[in-house]
Scaffold this motif. Structure first.
Motif, short mmCIF file in Angstrom:
data_model
loop_
_atom_site.label_atom_id
_atom_site.label_comp_id
_atom_site.label_asym_id
_atom_site.label_seq_id
_atom_site.Cartn_x
_atom_site.Cartn_y
_atom_site.Cartn_z
N LEU A 1 43.31 30.87 40.31
CA LEU A 1 42.08 31.24 39.82
C LEU A 1 41.53 32.63 40.42
O LEU A 1 41.13 33.56 39.76
CB LEU A 1 41.00 30.17 40.35
N LEU A 2 41.94 32.97 41.57
CA LEU A 2 41.50 34.48 42.07
C LEU A 2 42.31 35.41 41.57
O LEU A 2 41.72 36.51 41.06
CB LEU A 2 41.75 34.43 43.65
N ALA A 3 43.74 34.95 41.36
CA ALA A 3 44.51 36.02 40.57
C ALA A 3 44.08 36.37 39.32
O ALA A 3 44.12 37.49 38.80
CB ALA A 3 45.90 35.89 40.64
N ASN A 4 43.54 35.36 38.45
CA ASN A 4 43.21 35.53 37.19
C ASN A 4 41.61 36.25 37.11
O ASN A 4 41.62 36.96 36.13
CB ASN A 4 42.84 33.97 36.47
N ALA A 5 41.05 36.07 38.02
CA ALA A 5 39.97 36.99 38.13
C ALA A 5 40.15 38.28 38.22
O ALA A 5 39.56 39.00 37.59
CB ALA A 5 39.15 36.27 39.21
N VAL A 6 41.12 38.65 39.21
CA VAL A 6 41.50 40.14 39.28
C VAL A 6 41.93 40.48 37.94
O VAL A 6 41.77 41.65 37.51
CB VAL A 6 42.65 40.24 40.34
N SER A 7 43.03 39.76 37.22
CA SER A 7 43.26 40.41 35.88
C SER A 7 42.26 40.54 34.70
O SER A 7 42.25 41.59 34.43
CB SER A 7 44.24 39.20 35.39
#
Length: 302
Positions: free
Chosen positions: A125-131
């Motif tokens: 979830l956090l990595a997708n938010a960065v993307s």
């Protein structure tokens, strides 16, 4: 194509691809550790979107590339479409495997470790938010579509997190294959639409947003145009189109002025940057030198 926008969008896509690849690896490993099929399905979703991001990046770079070879008259735009079709086929195979595994787990439930499942899904979830952050101001259509794919990734991660919480609270392991069915349905739909889009472009169809009859009618209204025939518009790539037509003008009409006006009209009104127009005089038409032309798109102002 604006070079500044290309560089910025390419950088954003590279960051998003790195984040998505990391999520895919982490979730795939995490699915084996936690025994979560939903997490494995979500890793498949990551694979779908990594493919979409890669295709967007590949298309953005290759669209600017030129070739001196006569074998590739329109450059490398088709490579993007072939890659999309291949990715769609691979993803359908992945979906079939996950679907079969989910059915098997409904018959023989396997214990899931919800804490590990929750931790890995939260990382995703956090990595997708960065993307999403880096793709938020995308300037090109391919990059904006990649943004939407990453957004679905984020929502998918939310679904896995909710599933992990429910399993932890209820101890009901069947929640895991049920969630995997839902995620697999999203992957299958994305893969199908990807394959459909690629196949339509490879068939050189008319772009959905362009109406041939409307273009034809508008060209007949331009100054000096007597008739239009053998009109064709087709797709070269995801965002590139080609156009050709035969234009009959009066014998005394200045051809260069008509040609400049038509090219500007097609570019400004329909976004057709690559237009090949053959101008013919009334005498040429009357001599029937255009016997091989397609009469389906033939009309006259008279």
């Amino acid at each position: 194509m604006d070079h500044i926008h290309v560089r910025r969008d390419s950088r954003s896509l590279v960051i998003a691809m790195c984040c998505t690849a990391i999520i895919f690896v982490v979730q795939l490993i995490g699915s084996f550790i936690s025994h979560s099929l939903a997490l494995m399905s979500d890793s498949g979703h990551m694979l779908v979107d990594f493919a979409s991001l890669f295709i967007a990046f590949f298309g953005l770079r290759l669209a600017r590339k030129r070739t001196q070879s006569h074998k590739f008259n329109y450059g490398w735009r088709r490579v993007e479409i072939l890659a999309a079709l291949m990715n769609g086929i691979i993803l359908m195979i992945v979906c079939g495997f996950i679907f079969w595994e989910a059915i098997d787990r409904l018959r023989v439930p396997e214990h899931v470790l919800p804490t590990e499942m929750l931790v890995v899904a939260t990382v995703g979830l956090l990595a997708n938010a960065v993307s999403l952050y880096f793709l938020r101001d995308s300037a090109h259509l391919t990059t904006r579509s990649a943004y939407l794919h990453v957004l679905t990734d984020l929502l998918s991660s939310v679904g896995v997190i909710l599933g992990a919480i429910l399993i932890r609270l209820t101890g009901w392991d069947l929640i895991d294959p049920i969630i995997s069915f839902i995620i697999t349905a999203f992957i299958t739909r994305s893969a199908y639409l990807l394959m459909k889009r690629a196949s339509i472009i490879l068939m050189e169809s008319t772009p959905d947003h362009l109406q041939v009859d409307r273009i034809h009618a508008s060209m007949l209204q331009r100054p000096g145009v007597s008739s239009v025939h053998d009109l064709h518009v087709w797709q070269l790539g995801a965002d590139s189109h080609a156009f050709s037509a035969h234009i009959v003008v009066g014998n005394e009409t200045p051809h260069d002025e008509v040609l400049r006006d038509l090219r500007k009209h097609l570019r400004d009104e329909y976004g057709l940057q690559h237009a090949t127009l053959q101008l013919e005089s009334m005498g040429f038409k009357e001599e029937d030198h255009c016997q091989g032309c397609d009469e389906d798109f033939s009309a006259s102002t008279s």
